[in-house]
Design a protein around this motif. Structure first.
Motif, short mmCIF file in Angstrom:
data_model
loop_
_atom_site.label_atom_id
_atom_site.label_comp_id
_atom_site.label_asym_id
_atom_site.label_seq_id
_atom_site.Cartn_x
_atom_site.Cartn_y
_atom_site.Cartn_z
N ASP A 165 13.07 2.27 -58.29
CA ASP A 165 12.79 0.93 -57.83
C ASP A 165 12.08 0.87 -56.38
O ASP A 165 10.90 0.14 -56.46
N SER A 166 12.47 1.45 -55.36
CA SER A 166 11.78 1.37 -54.16
C SER A 166 12.06 2.31 -53.29
O SER A 166 13.18 3.20 -53.44
N ALA A 167 11.13 2.65 -52.28
CA ALA A 167 11.51 3.84 -51.49
C ALA A 167 11.55 3.23 -50.05
O ALA A 167 10.75 2.31 -49.72
N VAL A 168 12.51 3.79 -49.18
CA VAL A 168 12.55 3.27 -47.80
C VAL A 168 12.61 4.55 -46.97
O VAL A 168 13.42 5.24 -46.98
N ASN A 169 11.79 4.30 -45.86
CA ASN A 169 11.70 5.28 -44.89
C ASN A 169 12.23 4.98 -43.77
O ASN A 169 12.16 3.60 -43.21
N PRO A 170 12.70 6.11 -42.89
CA PRO A 170 13.50 5.31 -41.81
C PRO A 170 12.33 5.16 -40.76
O PRO A 170 11.43 5.55 -40.61
N THR A 194 13.40 18.00 -40.66
CA THR A 194 13.16 18.44 -39.56
C THR A 194 14.41 18.18 -38.69
O THR A 194 14.98 17.18 -38.72
N TYR A 195 14.88 19.16 -38.02
CA TYR A 195 16.04 19.27 -37.19
C TYR A 195 15.89 18.87 -35.74
O TYR A 195 15.11 19.92 -34.97
N ASN A 196 16.25 17.76 -35.30
CA ASN A 196 15.93 17.30 -33.88
C ASN A 196 17.17 17.69 -33.03
O ASN A 196 17.89 16.71 -32.39
N GLY A 197 17.38 18.74 -32.83
CA GLY A 197 18.56 19.13 -31.89
C GLY A 197 19.91 18.84 -32.63
O GLY A 197 21.02 19.58 -32.42
N ASP A 198 20.18 17.77 -33.30
CA ASP A 198 21.57 17.67 -34.22
C ASP A 198 21.35 18.34 -35.69
O ASP A 198 20.07 18.54 -35.92
N GLY A 199 22.35 18.39 -36.46
CA GLY A 199 22.08 19.06 -37.61
C GLY A 199 21.60 18.10 -38.92
O GLY A 199 21.59 18.45 -39.84
N ASP A 200 21.02 16.91 -38.45
CA ASP A 200 20.92 16.01 -39.35
C ASP A 200 19.01 15.55 -39.58
O ASP A 200 18.44 15.44 -38.51
N PRO A 201 18.89 15.87 -40.94
CA PRO A 201 17.35 15.77 -40.70
C PRO A 201 17.04 14.09 -40.89
O PRO A 201 17.83 13.29 -41.45
N VAL A 202 15.79 13.92 -40.56
CA VAL A 202 15.44 12.18 -40.74
C VAL A 202 14.72 12.35 -42.12
O VAL A 202 13.47 12.98 -42.19
N LYS A 203 15.24 11.47 -42.96
CA LYS A 203 14.66 11.70 -44.30
C LYS A 203 14.89 10.16 -44.93
O LYS A 203 15.33 9.34 -44.70
N GLY A 204 13.83 9.83 -45.77
CA GLY A 204 13.59 8.70 -46.66
C GLY A 204 14.81 8.56 -47.70
O GLY A 204 15.40 9.54 -48.23
N ALA A 205 15.01 7.32 -48.12
CA ALA A 205 15.76 7.15 -49.26
C ALA A 205 15.24 6.27 -50.56
O ALA A 205 14.42 5.69 -50.23
N VAL A 206 15.77 6.44 -51.73
CA VAL A 206 15.28 5.55 -52.68
C VAL A 206 16.16 4.97 -53.15
O VAL A 206 17.33 4.90 -53.26
#
Lengths: 379, 292
Positions: A374-379, A350-362
């Motif tokens: 190993d593990s997942a991290v969501n913002p 989802t783009y919230n006005g800036d060009g950066d999506p909010v996504k999780g990392a593993v």
């Protein structure tokens, strides 16, 4: 002879117009990728993923734009993983090929060089893999398909402190590259904030191969973890030299590690190392599994994160063109900016006005030459 | 103290590789007054020949080393024969530009043949870690690299100073116009110079690949560094090339260790400028201008 030449010319021109009459012109998109240079493997994966997306769209008859279906063509150019090369490629794609949108480049230093050109020409750009925050900052036409380094750096720092119980950390990074420098600094700040101590913060320059002076200093302070936020082609060498000097610390890295070459070059040295990434092959969603399967079938290789993100970037552009209903860069840009809950194979975008999506990392661990979730991290 | 010795060992390994390349620059310059800018890329070609011999043929180190040196020597001789010989009496600038062109040609041909990826040579030398007193560590391959490099330099020194061909070489370096009149085959002497320089560069390439990693563009930076080492030492002088190489490596390593890794190249090249202000023809170089 002259007449024959003229005849051929006429036939050729007729052919052109005939083709032009039959089908609506294809939709041209540009790809700027490091096909040669130090991270050429990433460039190859980018090309593969873009061509896969192109073939899938074309075998379905093309993209529906307005009332007609139009074929897709990616024009893939080599930026050699150099900022100046990227600038040239962007100018060629925009001014000569007249592309509607550009995917690329991959390394942050290159995307940073291309972005002002795309911005000035009002051509939408989506970088799949550049995680440095500056790439999209203050720009209306520049987007990305991945998370950004402040998030990634935080994930790694917290992982080191809480999961690995590290109290001290040393960092060795390439100061000449935006990506490496950015994430090293975020890690330093986050690790210190969490309660850990940075004992060494060492730098080198792109293409350096001898890190023994820096590593000798790091050995002197005997850190719990060694953070190497660098690219896959250099990391195995850094670990090799560290182990040769007797550094026992656990090794941590970031998404620049994700390429099969890491294991090829590093072999046993890579065992037990951890790195943050955009997705895990062994923890894939059904959509991601389908992508991995078709990529493997076509190229006989496991796609890296850069490939998966490139595929997502292509799909975002396809959706934007279809929604815009016309082959117009400004309309495509507006449709990209309006994207909400786009379910890509690497996560929801989802783009919230800036060009950066909010996504999780593993976080991945390297075990028996394979990347293990190993593990997942969501913002 | 242990850390200083450790850093000295690091610098010695790096210096040995620089020296093997710098010698080629120095010898070619000494003989035909050409700064062979393709030399860094000949070093790269040597490394890749070693890589191919090791991965495709699976040969052991003691076969790879002489074979790669021989093959690279042939490449060097061929380059001289094809690209430089015709231009030997042309303007100096044409030769330099040709040399740059040859370098770019070599980079691209290797890139097309083997791909642009970073590679590592399979471990050819034993690499067990040895613990020395005082917490100093060194790997066996490091010791071998340093020792073999020094041995090669010694052999070169003996060749140049104790053999007939070496005498001819020194004579040509002194005066290229008169020496052929004494019955010395100039083309042969120059070919030998290129062969030796390229063979040493190949040895450097294999050692470099063994210690670090290789790619088609590795010769550019390394070539510049070795060239600068040769200039610091006094280009044209064998002892100077070796001295300059070890000095440069030590300045690099110690500026990383005690100042800032960020400033490494700045300090190394700043030093070059200062040294050249004091000794315009390098530490061991002969003054270029002769008094009339």
């Amino acid at each position: 002879m002259k007449k024959l030449g003229l005849l051929f010319l006429i036939i050729f021109l007729l052919g052109l117009t005939f083709e032009g009459l039959c089908a609506p012109p294809e939709l041209k998109f540009g790809v700027s990728a490091p096909l040669t240079g130090d991270i050429a493997a990433i460039g190859q994966a980018t090309k593969n993923a873009a061509l896969l997306a192109q073939d899938e769209a074309n075998s379905a008859g093309g993209l529906k734009v307005g009332s007609s279906k139009r074929k897709v063509r990616f024009i893939i150019e080599d930026d050699e993983n150099k900022p100046e090369g990227t600038a040239t490629v962007f100018q060629k794609l925009i001014n000569q090929d007249r592309v509607l949108a550009i995917i690329g480049s991959q390394a942050s230093k290159c995307s940073n060089a291309g972005a002002p050109i795309a911005e000035a020409a009002k051509i939408p750009q989506i970088t799949p893999w550049s995680t440095n925050p500056n790439v999209t900052k203050g720009r209306k036409f520049v987007f990305r398909a991945c998370f950004i380094d402040p998030f990634q750096g935080k994930v790694v720092a917290q992982f080191a402190y809480t999961k690995l119980k590290a109290k001290t950390a040393a960092v060795l990074y390439d100061i000449a590259s935006d990506y490496n420098k950015g994430i090293a600094e975020v890690f330093r700040n986050e690790f210190t904030k969490t309660g850990g101590k940075i004992v060494n913060f060492e730098t080198y320059n792109t293409k350096d191969t001898d890190f023994s002076a820096q590593l000798t200093k790091i050995r002197g302070s005997d850190p719990d973890v060694l953070f190497l936020p660098n690219y896959f082609n250099e990391v195995p060498l850094q670990i090799k030299q560290a182990r040769q000097l007797g550094i026992q610390a656990k090794v941590l890295g970031s998404d620049g590690w994700d390429d099969p070459q890491l294991i090829q070059l590093g072999g046993k040295l890579m065992e037990g190392a951890y790195f943050s990434n955009h997705y895990a092959v062994d923890n894939a969603s059904p959509a991601l599994k389908t992508f991995i399967a078709s990529y493997q079938k076509k190229y006989n290789a496991i796609p890296d994160a850069a490939a998966a993100l490139t595929y997502d970037a292509a799909k975002i552009i396809f959706q934007a063109v279809t929604k815009a209903g016309k082959a117009n860069s400004l309309a495509i840009r507006d449709q990209i900016a309006a994207i909400k809950n786009f379910s890509g194979i690497t996560g929801v975008i989802t783009y919230n006005g800036d060009g950066d999506p909010v996504k999780g990392a593993v976080m991945l661990r390297i075990e028996n030459g394979k990347y293990v979730f190993d593990s997942a991290v969501n913002p | 103290m242990a850390i200083i010795i450790q850093q000295l060992l690091n610098a010695t390994q790096l210096g040995a590789v620089y020296a093997l390349i710098a010698l080629g620059y120095s010898m070619v310059y000494g003989i035909i007054r050409l700064i062979n800018f393709a030399h860094g890329d000949i070093f790269m070609v040597g490394a890749f020949i070693g890589f191919l011999l090791a991965t495709l043929a699976g040969l052991p180190f003691y076969v790879i080393m002489p074979l790669a040196m021989l093959l690279t020597a042939l490449v060097g001789v061929a380059i001289e024969r094809i690209a430089y010989r015709k231009l030997r009496n042309a303007q100096r600038m044409s030769l330099v530009i040709t040399a740059l062109g040859v370098g770019i040609f070599l980079e691209n041909i290797v890139r097309v043949l083997v791909g642009p990826q970073t590679r590592q040579l399979p471990p050819l030398l034993p690499d067990a870690i040895l613990q020395l007193p005082g917490g100093i560590v060194i790997t066996e391959d490091k010791i071998l690299i340093i020792l073999i490099s020094l041995a090669l330099m010694m052999i070169l020194w003996l060749f140049v100073n104790k053999t007939l061909m070496g005498t001819a070489l020194r004579a040509v370096a002194d005066n290229k116009e008169i020496v052929p009149l004494m019955g010395i085959n100039l083309n042969q002497v120059i070919a030998v110079t290129f062969a030796i320089g390229s063979a040493l560069a190949a040895a450097g390439g294999i050692f470099f690949g063994q210690a670090y990693s290789i790619d088609p563009y590795m010769g550019i930076d390394l070539g510049w560094k070795a060239f600068i080492a040769a200039v610091i030492g006094g280009i044209g002088s064998i002892e100077g090339a070796v001295l300059g190489s070890f000095m440069l490596a030590e300045v690099e390593v110690f500026s990383v260790a005690y100042l800032s890794s960020n400033l490494k190249n700045g300090i190394a090249f700043g030093l070059l400028i200062v040294l050249l202000l004091i000794w315009p023809s390098g530490i061991m170089g002969k003054p270029m201008l002769k008094k009339v």
